[in-house]
Design an enzyme around this catalytic site. Structure first.
Site, PDB file in Angstrom:
ATOM      1  N   ARG A 254       4.528  18.061  -0.184  1.00  0.00           N
ATOM      2  CA  ARG A 254       3.570  18.969  -0.828  1.00  0.00           C
ATOM      3  C   ARG A 254       4.008  20.414  -0.598  1.00  0.00           C
ATOM      4  O   ARG A 254       3.972  21.253  -1.492  1.00  0.00           O
ATOM      5  CB  ARG A 254       2.157  18.722  -0.265  1.00  0.00           C
ATOM      6  CG  ARG A 254       1.602  17.359  -0.661  1.00  0.00           C
ATOM      7  CD  ARG A 254       0.153  17.202  -0.259  1.00  0.00           C
ATOM      8  NE  ARG A 254      -0.005  16.774   1.116  1.00  0.00           N
ATOM      9  CZ  ARG A 254      -0.262  15.521   1.491  1.00  0.00           C
ATOM     10  NH1 ARG A 254      -0.408  14.564   0.597  1.00  0.00           N
ATOM     11  NH2 ARG A 254      -0.396  15.204   2.764  1.00  0.00           N
ATOM     12  N   PHE A 271      -1.707  11.109 -10.220  1.00  0.00           N
ATOM     13  CA  PHE A 271      -2.067  10.335  -9.026  1.00  0.00           C
ATOM     14  C   PHE A 271      -2.434  11.338  -7.919  1.00  0.00           C
ATOM     15  O   PHE A 271      -1.897  11.304  -6.820  1.00  0.00           O
ATOM     16  CB  PHE A 271      -0.920   9.424  -8.557  1.00  0.00           C
ATOM     17  CG  PHE A 271      -0.378   8.523  -9.641  1.00  0.00           C
ATOM     18  CD1 PHE A 271      -1.011   7.328  -9.954  1.00  0.00           C
ATOM     19  CD2 PHE A 271       0.764   8.880 -10.361  1.00  0.00           C
ATOM     20  CE1 PHE A 271      -0.510   6.496 -10.956  1.00  0.00           C
ATOM     21  CE2 PHE A 271       1.277   8.047 -11.356  1.00  0.00           C
ATOM     22  CZ  PHE A 271       0.639   6.851 -11.656  1.00  0.00           C
ATOM     23  N   ASP A 294      -6.305  11.110 -11.854  1.00  0.00           N
ATOM     24  CA  ASP A 294      -6.396   9.925 -10.997  1.00  0.00           C
ATOM     25  C   ASP A 294      -7.406   8.974 -11.620  1.00  0.00           C
ATOM     26  O   ASP A 294      -8.310   9.398 -12.341  1.00  0.00           O
ATOM     27  CB  ASP A 294      -6.838  10.296  -9.573  1.00  0.00           C
ATOM     28  CG  ASP A 294      -6.392   9.267  -8.540  1.00  0.00           C
ATOM     29  OD1 ASP A 294      -5.469   9.554  -7.755  1.00  0.00           O
ATOM     30  OD2 ASP A 294      -6.984   8.161  -8.532  1.00  0.00           O
ATOM     31  N   ALA A 323      -2.964   6.724 -15.573  1.00  0.00           N
ATOM     32  CA  ALA A 323      -1.873   7.684 -15.728  1.00  0.00           C
ATOM     33  C   ALA A 323      -1.135   7.532 -17.057  1.00  0.00           C
ATOM     34  O   ALA A 323      -0.947   8.519 -17.776  1.00  0.00           O
ATOM     35  CB  ALA A 323      -0.906   7.540 -14.557  1.00  0.00           C
ATOM     36  N   ASP A 343       3.061  10.630  -8.116  1.00  0.00           N
ATOM     37  CA  ASP A 343       2.966   9.999  -6.789  1.00  0.00           C
ATOM     38  C   ASP A 343       2.163   8.711  -6.900  1.00  0.00           C
ATOM     39  O   ASP A 343       1.066   8.593  -6.352  1.00  0.00           O
ATOM     40  CB  ASP A 343       2.304  10.990  -5.807  1.00  0.00           C
ATOM     41  CG  ASP A 343       2.285  10.458  -4.379  1.00  0.00           C
ATOM     42  OD1 ASP A 343       3.048   9.518  -4.088  1.00  0.00           O
ATOM     43  OD2 ASP A 343       1.505  10.991  -3.560  1.00  0.00           O
ATOM     44  N   CYS A 383       6.657   4.924  -3.244  1.00  0.00           N
ATOM     45  CA  CYS A 383       6.387   4.431  -1.888  1.00  0.00           C
ATOM     46  C   CYS A 383       6.583   2.921  -1.821  1.00  0.00           C
ATOM     47  O   CYS A 383       6.134   2.277  -0.881  1.00  0.00           O
ATOM     48  CB  CYS A 383       4.989   4.835  -1.432  1.00  0.00           C
ATOM     49  SG  CYS A 383       3.693   4.168  -2.487  1.00  0.00           S
TER      50      CYS A 383
HETATM   51  N1  SAH Z   1      -0.698  12.364  -4.343  1.00  0.00           N
HETATM   52  C1  SAH Z   1      -1.720  11.940  -3.431  1.00  0.00           C
HETATM   53  C2  SAH Z   1      -1.613  10.482  -3.051  1.00  0.00           C
HETATM   54  C3  SAH Z   1      -1.587   9.506  -4.196  1.00  0.00           C
HETATM   55  S1  SAH Z   1      -1.927   7.881  -3.766  1.00  0.00           S
HETATM   56  C4  SAH Z   1      -1.728  12.843  -2.204  1.00  0.00           C
HETATM   57  O1  SAH Z   1      -0.847  13.692  -2.038  1.00  0.00           O
HETATM   58  O2  SAH Z   1      -2.632  12.695  -1.394  1.00  0.00           O
HETATM   59  C5  SAH Z   1      -1.988   7.086  -5.286  1.00  0.00           C
HETATM   60  C6  SAH Z   1      -3.201   7.392  -6.148  1.00  0.00           C
HETATM   61  O3  SAH Z   1      -3.009   6.757  -7.395  1.00  0.00           O
HETATM   62  C7  SAH Z   1      -4.544   6.900  -5.654  1.00  0.00           C
HETATM   63  O4  SAH Z   1      -5.419   7.974  -5.530  1.00  0.00           O
HETATM   64  C8  SAH Z   1      -5.057   5.934  -6.730  1.00  0.00           C
HETATM   65  O5  SAH Z   1      -6.445   6.065  -6.978  1.00  0.00           O
HETATM   66  C9  SAH Z   1      -4.277   6.410  -7.921  1.00  0.00           C
HETATM   67  N2  SAH Z   1      -4.038   5.407  -8.991  1.00  0.00           N
HETATM   68  C10 SAH Z   1      -3.737   4.095  -8.864  1.00  0.00           C
HETATM   69  N3  SAH Z   1      -3.486   3.555 -10.076  1.00  0.00           N
HETATM   70  C11 SAH Z   1      -3.627   4.554 -10.988  1.00  0.00           C
HETATM   71  C12 SAH Z   1      -3.473   4.627 -12.398  1.00  0.00           C
HETATM   72  N4  SAH Z   1      -3.113   3.567 -13.129  1.00  0.00           N
HETATM   73  N5  SAH Z   1      -3.667   5.816 -12.999  1.00  0.00           N
HETATM   74  C13 SAH Z   1      -4.021   6.918 -12.286  1.00  0.00           C
HETATM   75  N6  SAH Z   1      -4.178   6.880 -10.944  1.00  0.00           N
HETATM   76  C14 SAH Z   1      -3.979   5.725 -10.301  1.00  0.00           C
END
Ligand code: SAH
Length: 440
Positions: A254, A271, A294, A323, A343, A383
């Site tokens: 970040r 995300f 998200d 997404a 992410d 990840c």
């Molecule tokens: N970037 C964030 C962490 C992301 S974790 C940080 O820095 O804290 C992954 C995220 O993806 C979660 O919040 C989850 O709710 C979201 N997610 C999962 N599937 C998704 C989708 N199909 N579209 C959008 N968001 C999604």
């Protein structure tokens, strides 16, 4: 952890450790001196199949059922066992779990070290001391990973510190059976105001483990609990939020995004969860406008509150949705961004899902590239431990070809330093974060 060299691994040959699929036998390049001595131990013994012992001499801590030739004695669940090669040579000591595909987790590689209270205490001390070197004296709003399972020689125990609270995850049944001891040691060493136990999805079935989220010591954590990271404040829910409340592993990525973002730029944080990347871009990087996407309403509510907490609510907009769909909609509306962050959550937990996961990454990144101005920044993460860095970079090459735009990786990053990788357990390096420049 003492790292006395194993007599079977002369230093000159120990330069090519097993790869991430290290459980599979790899070409043997070890010189094999005569055994130190065969073991004559009173405890139950796990005898490894011929030609399957190499990863364990290299200190990989997971002994899967398929590598075991024979069990001598009748070890109970959670009991200490000696792991030996087919020829009787001692390999290490571990804890047995007949309910898990990981039958034994190894914790010591010399036959003089029992897996007793003193060993757990030493391992905790070493891990905590390493974090103190990284973070100095912990402040009341410091959040970091104190103990990272295999990377700290304690396979199955993860401890995150959020200010004055500890969030513990137990992913091994044998360690879960020792939880009272572990909680007591953590209390003595860190004097937290409270310890909260979080359970990871699926771990109950995988380990034959029956534990639930609970307060195990002290006071309940406040909700939200406030932390600070690189000058950005976050209020988080450690009780019900994702993971242990926050994605600590992305801390320095970040910060990296903030370094590349210019004053007034437009950033898309896909995300976004609690708004980590987007807030770093605004508060530290000076971004003029961020759109956070998200699927989780709860995540977005936390992100909105965090934007307010940092007094940048008017610069952080949000859209709830999947997404792929949101990216498509933005593209057809002709939207352009200076930077896009991707992410996504883990895309596969099994090798069989690898091809599908790579397809998913391709689609996502292809859509993100479409939204970038020429010369724009793509910060793209994975990840999924099963997706190697090579796989991920090759996927990006495919995206570049497909889009007809050059992609340069300007920084190839991993998790923050409080989530180190153990060279003995490549699976501890799961996070890839490629900072890319996407040409015109
Ligand atoms: N970037 C964030 C962490 C992301 S974790 C940080 O820095 O804290 C992954 C995220 O993806 C979660 O919040 C989850 O709710 C979201 N997610 C999962 N599937 C998704 C989708 N199909 N579209 C959008 N968001 C999604």
């Amino acid at each position: 952890m003492t790292l006395a060299r194993h007599p079977r691994i002369p230093a000159a040959t120990a330069i090519n450790p097993p790869s991430s699929s290290s459980i599979a036998p790899s070409p043997c390049h070890l010189v094999t001196p005569s055994p130190r001595h065969p073991v004559a131990l009173s405890q139950p013994q796990i005898i490894i199949k011929r030609r399957r012992a190499q990863p364990f001499f290299y200190r990989h801590p997971w002994v899967f059922a398929g590598a075991i030739g024979r069990v001598d004695g009748q070890p109970a669940t959670g009991e200490e066992v000696a792991v030996v090669a087919h020829d009787g040579q001692f390999i290490g000591r571990g804890l047995f779990n007949p309910h898990s595909n990981i039958r034994v987790r190894l914790y010591a590689w010399d036959d003089e070290t029992p897996l007793d209270d003193a060993l757990w205490s030493r391992r905790l001390d070493e891990a905590i001391a390493a974090r103190r070197e990284l973070f100095g004296e912990f402040a009341s709003d410091t959040a970091c990973r104190l103990i990272y399972s295999e990377a700290d020689g304690i396979s199955g125990l993860t401890v995150d510190r959020y200010g004055e609270w500890l969030l513990v995850q137990l992913t091994s049944r044998a360690l879960a059976e020792r939880r009272d001891l572990l909680f007591r040691l953590l209390q003595e060493k860190l004097k937290p105001r409270g310890i909260w136990l979080r359970t990871e999805k699926g771990i109950g079935e995988a380990e034959g483990l029956d534990i639930a989220d609970a307060l195990v010591a002290g006071k309940e954590p406040p909700r939200p609990l406030f932390i600070e990271e690189h000058g950005v404040r976050y209020g988080i829910d450690v009780v019900e939020g994702q993971k242990t409340g926050f994605y600590l592993d992305q801390r320095d990525n970040r910060q990296t995004l903030a370094r590349y973002v210019h004053q007034g730029e437009r950033v898309l944080d896909v995300f976004c969860y609690s708004g980590g990347f987007g807030l770093a871009a605004i508060v530290r990087g000076g971004a003029g406008e961020v759109l956070g996407v998200d699927v989780s309403e709860r995540g977005l509510a936390v992100a909105r509150a965090n934007a307010e907490l940092n007094s940048v609510g008017e610069r952080f907009r949000f859209e709830r949705g999947k997404a792929f769909e949101v990216l498509e909609r933005l593209a057809s509306a002709g939207e352009k961004f200076d930077a896009v962050v991707l992410d996504p959550p883990k895309m596969t937990r099994h090798r069989a899902g690898l091809a599908q996961a790579l397809k998913g990454y391709h689609q996502l990144n292809r859509s993100a590239v479409e939204l970038l101005r020429p010369g724009g920044l793509l910060v793209t993460c994975s990840c999924s431990g099963l997706v190697s860095r090579d796989d991920f970079e090759r996927m990006l090459a495919g995206v570049a070809l497909d889009a007809g735009r050059p992609i340069q990786i300007v920084e190839s990053r991993g998790a923050a330093a409080d989530h180190p990788m153990s060279v003995f357990c490549p699976e501890t390096a799961y996070l890839k974060c490629c900072v890319c420049r996407v040409g015109g």
